[in-house]
Design a protein around this motif. Structure first.
Motif, short mmCIF file in Angstrom:
data_model
loop_
_atom_site.label_atom_id
_atom_site.label_comp_id
_atom_site.label_asym_id
_atom_site.label_seq_id
_atom_site.Cartn_x
_atom_site.Cartn_y
_atom_site.Cartn_z
N ILE A 40 0.85 -1.21 0.00
CA ILE A 40 0.00 0.00 0.00
C ILE A 40 0.87 1.25 0.00
N GLU A 41 1.89 1.26 0.85
CA GLU A 41 2.78 2.42 0.91
C GLU A 41 3.48 2.66 -0.43
N LEU A 42 3.95 1.59 -1.05
CA LEU A 42 4.65 1.71 -2.33
C LEU A 42 3.72 2.24 -3.43
N ILE A 43 2.56 1.65 -3.52
CA ILE A 43 1.61 2.10 -4.56
C ILE A 43 1.25 3.57 -4.32
N GLN A 44 0.97 3.92 -3.07
CA GLN A 44 0.60 5.31 -2.77
C GLN A 44 1.73 6.29 -3.08
N ALA A 45 2.95 5.78 -3.22
CA ALA A 45 4.09 6.65 -3.51
C ALA A 45 4.52 6.55 -4.98
N GLY A 46 3.77 5.80 -5.78
CA GLY A 46 4.10 5.73 -7.20
C GLY A 46 5.20 4.74 -7.54
N VAL A 47 5.54 3.85 -6.60
CA VAL A 47 6.50 2.78 -6.91
C VAL A 47 5.70 1.61 -7.47
#
Lengths: 424, 424
Positions: B93-100
């Motif tokens: 979730i953190e990665l997706i929310q940061a565009g990774v």
């Protein structure tokens, strides 16, 4: 700086009147706000900024001679009272949205900065720059003092805005002007003095060449190394400088990102603090550091000392937050009024929403604030008991108008840069 | 990497089929999305992570012996397939929310990591750790290989998830295991190899003491310095190491924040890139660097090289974005499929909302991305033509359930830490 679990804060008017933990005492007629499990912390203090330079953010970022090619010509041509208002308002929104409630500024037409800071509801130490390089708002030193006199008169006795005098730097004022500032400050004990100090190799060389001294020694010789002097940068300070600074009871605004982006080096923050010098977390102007929030500085502030010390130990998270709050307040001489959540202090506070997955889980509140939190997590901001932001919406400035005004100035900058580039 | 003003991108199914600037050609029946003035950029690549360690984020941050006091005992006791799923989902979730959109992972029970990455809709290179220190999921090296075989079988031919084998580090595998990995990799040409390399003083000492070699030399001697080897860290590499690495065509995952937070030093990124070694921007695990987004790394990646070079020149913003996109893809051997917005590439892209006042004005798109943008500015994320996030809402994982599961594990950790502290 204890972390209080399930704490409460009572605010009457502008002031914190009681704090505690456990169930909050019921008070007839009082508004109660339940912050759930969010963090409530003191409003942050940014003790060195050039707010209006938001308009230059990222301009010529990787152009080697950007200062002489773009910035100085643009400043000469476009820095007016209107431009300063536009850039300062944009900065104020950014600062409030990041939980910075007190800012020390240093730029031109500083009366305008004071007015915008006042309108924004923030606290500010607004410093009129005095320099000998023919800056945009004064052609000689007398003109600089005249602007400062106006500034000091306008904000005398103001609750939140403190006039300040800002001799630019040793190399741009020299001994005579610094000495005149010191005498002026003797007559104006409520007006703090700010200066850029020991920031650059070229400054070291200038001071050595013209006076055979180091910058700190030159300021001392000019009689300006005085209690409460707010010194920005202090990268190039050795043990002897630090001893002089501590003895003179000056304060330091540390600009980690700005110093590093310019490849200048790492300030000896640990050594200065060990000597008893208060050091705050500052951003410098957005042309140098790009952002005005302190969260962007927290990582660098901590990491640079760890790198310099080749150890994980220096500058733990709690110390970074101390610098960003009570110690920053001390740098600005305001620690009796702000910087902590204690009865008798002004109600300057910030609520941090912890719902973002990237903040979880939380084992250590200070580590969360320093190494994971970001401006977007700040949801509510209060200064002197007044809400400046609720639920991310800034209440004191018109966001869309501020952006429109700023982009209009930026369009002029872009046109002028095109003209400069075409001229070769 | 040109910035295209008023550009358009055509996507058919999973693939970018055309790009251009100016008015987009009309296509019957196609959905058209107007991105206003927002930035659309390639999905970012994080080439070194320990996703499940989100559950350790900030744990014992300033406790000197946290590794032996807390982390290893907690890992031994609590690392299960369920725990790995919980921590990996929080990370996703953190990665997706940061565009990774693409991540290389290295942890235990890695099949579970692959499953969560698959469910999240991301791309992943999921590396099963093999180590001799009795890690949580295998008691001997054979057990580590068995887990890797399962992993490789499960994801053979998978579109987005690539199985990987991850010998932990020279000091925790030694020559025999590294050599066995190399031979295994010869038989599995589609399985990339990851290793921690030249990260710590203690590693340098171990390699010198046991083999009279530097870590890079030891990996070479073991036959593992092979094309495509993904080397994490590479702090302690000298000119001779860099020459060997370039000649062997290995790749590097640079973990700026993690290396600095531990006070370890600054990797010679400029020298490695000049030698032709692809270097990506990585985060390491959230226990080391606290965040998994690349924006938090951009400042450090650029500033550290400027500090090391004592100049504003090294590592301009455009190079940082190159490392975070196409060069990161090259590190993972995926640059033919992802890393840029070109016809024929997979439609992995990120939209950056520019409405935050702290991003304005914009003179230089790359400076904005590197020095001002933050994860909160990422609004939409697509992988292989499928939306993983729209308007900040992750569509592929249940945010509240993921948080609940993670906090449940964290509660166990806290209880165990209390027990450890009570035991003294």
């Amino acid at each position: 700086m204890p972390v209080v679990d399930k704490g409460w804060i009572r605010i009457d008017g502008q002031t914190i009147t009681a704090t505690g933990s456990g169930p909050a005492p019921a008070i007839d007629g009082a508004e109660t706000i339940d912050c759930g499990g969010d963090i409530v912390m003191p409003g942050m203090v940014n003790p060195h900024c050039h707010m209006a330079m938001t308009l230059f953010r990222g301009l010529g970022e990787d152009v080697d001679d950007r200062l002489y090619r773009y910035v100085l010509p643009l400043e000469r041509k476009f820095v007016t009272r209107e431009m300063v208002r536009a850039g300062t308002a944009l900065a104020a929104i950014e600062l409030i949205q990041a939980g910075v409630t007190t800012v020390a500024d240093m730029y031109y037409f500083e009366t305008e900065v004071g007015r915008v800071v006042d309108q924004a509801g923030m606290r500010g130490v607004v410093g009129q720059t005095i320099a000998d390089f023919d800056p945009p708002d004064h052609t000689d030193i007398d003109g600089g003092f005249a602007l400062t006199e106006e500034l000091a008169a306008e904000f005398a006795g103001h609750d939140r805005v403190t006039a300040s005098i800002a001799p630019h730097a040793p190399y741009s004022t020299d001994i005579a002007v610094m000495n005149r500032v010191s005498r002026w400050a003797d007559d104006h004990p409520d007006v703090p003095v700010q200066i850029h100090l020991a920031e650059m190799d070229s400054e070291m060389e200038w001071c050595a060449k013209h006076h055979g001294l180091r910058p700190v020694e030159l300021v001392e010789k000019a009689g300006l190394l005085r209690p409460g002097l707010i010194c920005a940068h202090c990268l190039h300070v050795n043990a002897s400088d630090i001893e002089k600074m501590a003895h003179a009871r000056v304060c330091v605004a540390h600009n980690a990102r700005s110093n590093a982006k310019a490849g200048r080096g790492i300030a000896p923050v640990e050594a200065m603090r060990t000597a008893g010098i208060p050091v705050g977390v500052a951003t410098d102007g957005p042309m140098s550091g790009n952002t005005l929030d302190l969260f962007s500085q927290f990582g660098p502030v901590s990491m640079f000392q760890k790198l310099a010390g080749h150890s994980r130990k220096p500058m733990p998270a709690v110390e970074v937050i101390r610098m960003a709050t009570i110690e920053g307040a001390r740098v600005l001489g305001m620690d009796a009024r702000i910087g902590s959540l204690e009865p008798g202090k002004q109600a300057d506070l910030v609520r941090i929403d912890l719902s973002a997955p990237r903040l979880q889980p939380i084992y250590d509140t200070y580590a969360t604030l320093v190494f994971a939190a970001m401006p977007a997590d700040v949801c509510d901001v209060m200064v002197a008991g007044r809400w400046l932001m609720r639920d991310r919406e800034v209440l004191t400035l018109e966001r869309r108008k501020v952006l429109r005004d700023a982009l209009q100035v930026a369009a002029h900058f872009k046109a002028e840069m095109t003209r400069i580039d075409a001229a070769g």
